[in-house]
Design a protein around this motif. Structure first.
Motif, PDB file in Angstrom:
ATOM      1  N   VAL B  99     -39.182  -5.846   5.722  1.00  0.00           N
ATOM      2  CA  VAL B  99     -37.729  -5.862   5.581  1.00  0.00           C
ATOM      3  C   VAL B  99     -37.070  -5.660   6.934  1.00  0.00           C
ATOM      4  O   VAL B  99     -36.096  -6.324   7.293  1.00  0.00           O
ATOM      5  CB  VAL B  99     -37.300  -4.771   4.580  1.00  0.00           C
ATOM      6  CG1 VAL B  99     -35.808  -4.680   4.519  1.00  0.00           C
ATOM      7  CG2 VAL B  99     -37.850  -5.072   3.212  1.00  0.00           C
ATOM      8  N   GLY B 148     -40.329 -12.260   3.979  1.00  0.00           N
ATOM      9  CA  GLY B 148     -39.834 -11.978   2.633  1.00  0.00           C
ATOM     10  C   GLY B 148     -40.945 -12.043   1.607  1.00  0.00           C
ATOM     11  O   GLY B 148     -40.976 -11.281   0.642  1.00  0.00           O
ATOM     12  N   SER B 151     -43.358  -8.708   1.178  1.00  0.00           N
ATOM     13  CA  SER B 151     -43.013  -7.458   0.495  1.00  0.00           C
ATOM     14  C   SER B 151     -43.476  -7.463  -0.964  1.00  0.00           C
ATOM     15  O   SER B 151     -43.664  -6.399  -1.546  1.00  0.00           O
ATOM     16  CB  SER B 151     -41.513  -7.196   0.591  1.00  0.00           C
ATOM     17  OG  SER B 151     -40.811  -8.169  -0.122  1.00  0.00           O
ATOM     18  N   GLU B 237     -34.555 -11.542  -5.671  1.00  0.00           N
ATOM     19  CA  GLU B 237     -35.662 -11.250  -4.758  1.00  0.00           C
ATOM     20  C   GLU B 237     -35.672  -9.770  -4.402  1.00  0.00           C
ATOM     21  O   GLU B 237     -36.717  -9.172  -4.214  1.00  0.00           O
ATOM     22  CB  GLU B 237     -35.443 -12.109  -3.513  1.00  0.00           C
ATOM     23  CG  GLU B 237     -36.507 -12.032  -2.481  1.00  0.00           C
ATOM     24  CD  GLU B 237     -37.703 -12.854  -2.849  1.00  0.00           C
ATOM     25  OE1 GLU B 237     -37.638 -13.573  -3.859  1.00  0.00           O
ATOM     26  OE2 GLU B 237     -38.699 -12.745  -2.131  1.00  0.00           O
ATOM     27  N   ASN B 238     -34.476  -9.196  -4.307  1.00  0.00           N
ATOM     28  CA  ASN B 238     -34.351  -7.785  -3.955  1.00  0.00           C
ATOM     29  C   ASN B 238     -34.530  -6.889  -5.176  1.00  0.00           C
ATOM     30  O   ASN B 238     -34.451  -5.679  -5.065  1.00  0.00           O
ATOM     31  CB  ASN B 238     -32.974  -7.549  -3.326  1.00  0.00           C
ATOM     32  CG  ASN B 238     -32.871  -6.214  -2.666  1.00  0.00           C
ATOM     33  OD1 ASN B 238     -33.876  -5.545  -2.464  1.00  0.00           O
ATOM     34  ND2 ASN B 238     -31.673  -5.813  -2.343  1.00  0.00           N
ATOM     35  N   ARG B 240     -32.627  -6.222  -7.768  1.00  0.00           N
ATOM     36  CA  ARG B 240     -31.503  -5.375  -8.162  1.00  0.00           C
ATOM     37  C   ARG B 240     -30.901  -5.909  -9.436  1.00  0.00           C
ATOM     38  O   ARG B 240     -31.097  -7.068  -9.785  1.00  0.00           O
ATOM     39  CB  ARG B 240     -30.448  -5.362  -7.056  1.00  0.00           C
ATOM     40  CG  ARG B 240     -30.765  -4.377  -5.964  1.00  0.00           C
ATOM     41  CD  ARG B 240     -29.831  -4.551  -4.814  1.00  0.00           C
ATOM     42  NE  ARG B 240     -28.466  -4.163  -5.143  1.00  0.00           N
ATOM     43  CZ  ARG B 240     -28.041  -2.911  -5.183  1.00  0.00           C
ATOM     44  NH1 ARG B 240     -28.859  -1.937  -4.948  1.00  0.00           N
ATOM     45  NH2 ARG B 240     -26.781  -2.629  -5.463  1.00  0.00           N
ATOM     46  N   ASP B 244     -33.244  -6.437 -12.188  1.00  0.00           N
ATOM     47  CA  ASP B 244     -34.095  -5.324 -11.771  1.00  0.00           C
ATOM     48  C   ASP B 244     -35.193  -5.050 -12.787  1.00  0.00           C
ATOM     49  O   ASP B 244     -35.528  -3.903 -13.066  1.00  0.00           O
ATOM     50  CB  ASP B 244     -33.270  -4.067 -11.506  1.00  0.00           C
ATOM     51  CG  ASP B 244     -32.757  -3.446 -12.772  1.00  0.00           C
ATOM     52  OD1 ASP B 244     -32.572  -4.197 -13.730  1.00  0.00           O
ATOM     53  OD2 ASP B 244     -32.568  -2.230 -12.796  1.00  0.00           O
ATOM     54  N   GLU B 272     -35.054  -1.073  -0.284  1.00  0.00           N
ATOM     55  CA  GLU B 272     -34.149  -1.837  -1.141  1.00  0.00           C
ATOM     56  C   GLU B 272     -32.745  -1.871  -0.544  1.00  0.00           C
ATOM     57  O   GLU B 272     -32.104  -2.918  -0.497  1.00  0.00           O
ATOM     58  CB  GLU B 272     -34.118  -1.212  -2.530  1.00  0.00           C
ATOM     59  CG  GLU B 272     -33.347  -2.040  -3.530  1.00  0.00           C
ATOM     60  CD  GLU B 272     -33.211  -1.335  -4.862  1.00  0.00           C
ATOM     61  OE1 GLU B 272     -34.223  -0.828  -5.364  1.00  0.00           O
ATOM     62  OE2 GLU B 272     -32.092  -1.291  -5.379  1.00  0.00           O
ATOM     63  N   GLU B 275     -32.637  -4.004   2.467  1.00  0.00           N
ATOM     64  CA  GLU B 275     -32.702  -5.421   2.127  1.00  0.00           C
ATOM     65  C   GLU B 275     -31.342  -5.938   1.666  1.00  0.00           C
ATOM     66  O   GLU B 275     -31.038  -7.118   1.866  1.00  0.00           O
ATOM     67  CB  GLU B 275     -33.758  -5.661   1.041  1.00  0.00           C
ATOM     68  CG  GLU B 275     -34.068  -7.142   0.947  1.00  0.00           C
ATOM     69  CD  GLU B 275     -35.358  -7.450   0.233  1.00  0.00           C
ATOM     70  OE1 GLU B 275     -36.158  -6.527   0.053  1.00  0.00           O
ATOM     71  OE2 GLU B 275     -35.540  -8.609  -0.131  1.00  0.00           O
ATOM     72  N   ILE B 276     -30.512  -5.061   1.098  1.00  0.00           N
ATOM     73  CA  ILE B 276     -29.140  -5.491   0.797  1.00  0.00           C
ATOM     74  C   ILE B 276     -28.467  -5.948   2.076  1.00  0.00           C
ATOM     75  O   ILE B 276     -27.852  -7.023   2.135  1.00  0.00           O
ATOM     76  CB  ILE B 276     -28.341  -4.333   0.174  1.00  0.00           C
ATOM     77  CG1 ILE B 276     -28.955  -3.896  -1.140  1.00  0.00           C
ATOM     78  CG2 ILE B 276     -26.909  -4.742  -0.044  1.00  0.00           C
ATOM     79  CD1 ILE B 276     -28.272  -2.693  -1.719  1.00  0.00           C
ATOM     80  N   ILE B 279     -29.983  -9.247   3.286  1.00  0.00           N
ATOM     81  CA  ILE B 279     -29.483 -10.401   2.532  1.00  0.00           C
ATOM     82  C   ILE B 279     -28.078 -10.735   2.983  1.00  0.00           C
ATOM     83  O   ILE B 279     -27.731 -11.905   3.181  1.00  0.00           O
ATOM     84  CB  ILE B 279     -29.518 -10.089   1.022  1.00  0.00           C
ATOM     85  CG1 ILE B 279     -30.957 -10.054   0.530  1.00  0.00           C
ATOM     86  CG2 ILE B 279     -28.734 -11.128   0.248  1.00  0.00           C
ATOM     87  CD1 ILE B 279     -31.081  -9.522  -0.862  1.00  0.00           C
ATOM     88  N   GLN B 335     -22.315  -7.407  -3.049  1.00  0.00           N
ATOM     89  CA  GLN B 335     -23.551  -7.275  -3.837  1.00  0.00           C
ATOM     90  C   GLN B 335     -23.507  -6.047  -4.731  1.00  0.00           C
ATOM     91  O   GLN B 335     -23.985  -6.066  -5.869  1.00  0.00           O
ATOM     92  CB  GLN B 335     -24.756  -7.174  -2.911  1.00  0.00           C
ATOM     93  CG  GLN B 335     -25.099  -8.453  -2.232  1.00  0.00           C
ATOM     94  CD  GLN B 335     -26.298  -8.278  -1.348  1.00  0.00           C
ATOM     95  OE1 GLN B 335     -27.371  -7.926  -1.796  1.00  0.00           O
ATOM     96  NE2 GLN B 335     -26.111  -8.501  -0.072  1.00  0.00           N
TER      97      GLN B 335
END
Lengths: 200, 378
Positions: B99, B148, B151, B237-238, B240, B244, B272, B275-276, B279, B335
């Motif tokens: 990340v 990416g 992870s 991908e994240n 969330r 989630d 996490e 990664e927000i 992104i 987001q």
């Protein structure tokens, strides 16, 4: 096989039973996700911006309160809050240390130590210590109902009760006698009762 | 040579500082924004007391991130008897490191000419200039996808080595979900690569400072559809909400990191949150003109009416860095808005959404783009 929403044939001819059933149908607009999601984001984002604007212009943008620094003004009149020990005209507690409240208390938070005072033959028994552990009190009000002497009441408000330390949540006799409720000015010897006894 | 080292050390320090700050601040932003969105007050208890006084700095609860970090560091580091101890220990780092690495190829500013930026050092630096990017790689976008994809290995390792059924379920979900959405993510960006003709992120940003029919030539103007799909796939991908599923707390406790505690669990959470920001940075770089304001380039502004504003190098660099951070922050906030607005998908819906909805749409978008690019070039 009929559709779930279709009217069923009834025993009475001509009578069509009403079906209270919403067809869970989505049009292409809803099924495309994006537009309805954007609408939802508009609602939540609008609320966010509205509240943010209120906070930034010095107003309050929330429905909740900043307890315990801030309390709601609209406690119900019958709300069971902090206990009050009522007093006789000379300032001593009206409690006769009968232990009924301590017995009925489901959380067992009341501790009473009794003492004799032979100089006052009408009320020889009184508490030397009367302690309530507010870290365990469930505010059920049974102590108030059990009391035969109207010696313990509950005020609607709960001032100074929240604490970061359990030991400081034991309130003793002096505090319960002397704290000043804002809403209950009648922390006096009940007048009606005094006159009734005087007439007898 | 030394000059290069100094500049790149500064870049790396800046990147790490920015990412850590975003990771820390976003934990607070998430809580506070959720609270304000739902008419609550939100985080407001953590404070710093100035020593020897009773002055408490609450700052709207900004120190909750610090309180979180201290709590995670001081908690008991519970160790289960996992099936594979080594994999268990290494998994958080496998999630966390890629990340951070992704940020290496993201340009956070235009070109830095140190001699003009700090005139006192003009002799030492000479006429060197540096793109404000840690690694100027011509394979930039491919690197992003490569890291990416790593992870997911961390998530699978964590779930497998915990010897816990919930962890394993979470890891399986993470694996299938991340691989599905990785595909969509790649397909949405193919159209953009076709239009810009490069995968070098800095080059993509520079091409976006032009204009198309009076509008800034941003990726979102060329490919609005791909931008939407990209954002959705990136959120999936994240892992969330609304995607989630791997860590759906009502079904799987915490999914693949159920058996992690203390700072190891903190690493998963931190990854996490970072990664927000990643992104957001990627979205800004690819679709929103990166570090440039509309109509802005390395020399100043050039508006479509013929009006041009020259800016000094120092002003340009500062503007670009600030604009990039502002864009990233706003996109992070967006987001979080999505996360607190939408309910969670069911698991079969997530995969159906990827393969039967987003994948065909991304393909259709690509086909249309190919046809248009072919028609324009021919």
């Amino acid at each position: 096989m009929s559709r779930p929403g279709a009217p069923r044939p009834s025993a009475r001819a001509g009578y069509v039973r009403k079906q209270y059933w919403n067809e869970p149908e989505m049009g292409w607009w809803e099924r495309a996700y994006l537009f309805e999601i954007l609408r939802g984001l508009g609602i939540t984002g609008g609320v966010f911006l509205r509240n943010l604007g209120r906070w930034m212009t010095g107003r309050k943008g929330a429905l909740t309160t900043y307890y315990p620094e801030e309390t709601r003004p609209d406690y119900a009149a019958g709300n069971r809050g902090k206990h009050v020990l009522t007093q006789r005209p000379d300032g001593r507690p009206q409690c006769v240390a009968c232990n009924l409240c301590a017995t009925v208390c489901p959380a067992r938070v009341i501790e009473i130590e009794a003492a004799f005072d032979l100089d006052d033959p009408a009320h020889p028994k009184s508490p030397t210590s009367f302690t309530i552990d507010y870290s365990r009190c469930v505010f059920c009000g049974l102590c108030v109902e059990a009391c035969p002497e109207d010696a313990i009441r509950m005020d609607p408000a709960v001032p100074n009760l929240p604490s970061a330390d359990r030991l400081s949540m034991w309130l003793a006799r002096q505090e319960l006698l002397e704290w000043k409720p804002a809403l209950d000015p009648a922390k006096r010897y009940p007048a009606s009762r005094a006159t009734a006894e005087g007439a007898r | 040579m030394i000059q290069d080292l100094v500049v790149y050390a500064l870049y790396i320090g800046y990147a790490i500082a920015v990412l850590m700050t975003f990771g820390l601040v976003l934990t607070w932003v998430e809580r506070k924004q959720a609270a304000v969105m739902s008419d609550r007050i939100g985080a407001n208890r953590a404070y710093l007391r100035i020593p020897f006084t009773q002055v408490r700095l609450v700052c709207w609860g900004l120190f909750h991130g610090m309180a979180d970090g201290i709590k995670m560091l001081l908690k008991e580091d519970f160790k289960p008897r996992p099936y594979d101890w080594y994999a268990y220990m290494v998994a958080p780092w496998v999630v966390f490191t890629p990340v951070l690495l992704v940020f290496a190829v993201i340009p956070f500013g235009g070109t830095l000419v140190p001699a003009q930026f700090v005139p006192a050092l003009a002799d030492w630096f000479g006429d060197r200039s540096y793109p404000m990017q840690i690694a100027r790689l011509d394979a930039g976008l491919l690197i992003v996808f490569a890291f990416g994809g790593v992870s997911v290995i961390g998530a699978m390792l964590a779930g497998w080595s915990s010897s816990n059924k919930f962890s394993l379920l979470g890891a399986l979900r993470a694996g299938s979900q991340m691989i599905s959405y990785e595909l969509v993510l790649g397909l949405t960006l193919l159209g953009l690569i076709l239009i810009y003709g490069t995968v070098d992120l800095d080059d993509i940003v520079r091409q976006q400072s032009g204009t198309i029919a009076g509008l800034p030539a941003w990726g979102i103007v060329y490919q609005p559809f791909a931008a939407t799909l990209f954002l959705a796939a990136a959120i999936a991908e994240n892992k969330r909400i609304p995607f989630d599923l791997p860590e759906a707390e009502s079904e799987l406790i915490s999914g693949y990191f159920t058996e992690y505690s203390a700072m190891k669990m903190g690493l998963f959470m931190f990854a996490e949150f970072i990664e927000i920001a990643i992104i957001a940075a990627l979205f800004a770089t690819l679709f929103l003109g990166g570090y440039n304001l509309p109509y802005m380039h390395d020399g100043g502004f050039a508006f479509p009416g013929g009006l041009a504003i020259e800016m000094s190098h120092r002003a340009v660099v500062v503007t670009q860095v600030v604009v990039f951070l502002a864009k990233v922050f706003l996109l992070c906030s967006f987001q979080i808005l999505i996360r607190w607005s939408l309910p969670r998908f069911r698991y079969d819906q997530v995969l159906k959404f990827a393969w039967k909805f987003m994948f065909p749409l991304a393909l259709a978008n690509l086909v249309v783009t190919v046809l248009v690019v072919w028609a324009v070039n021919a």
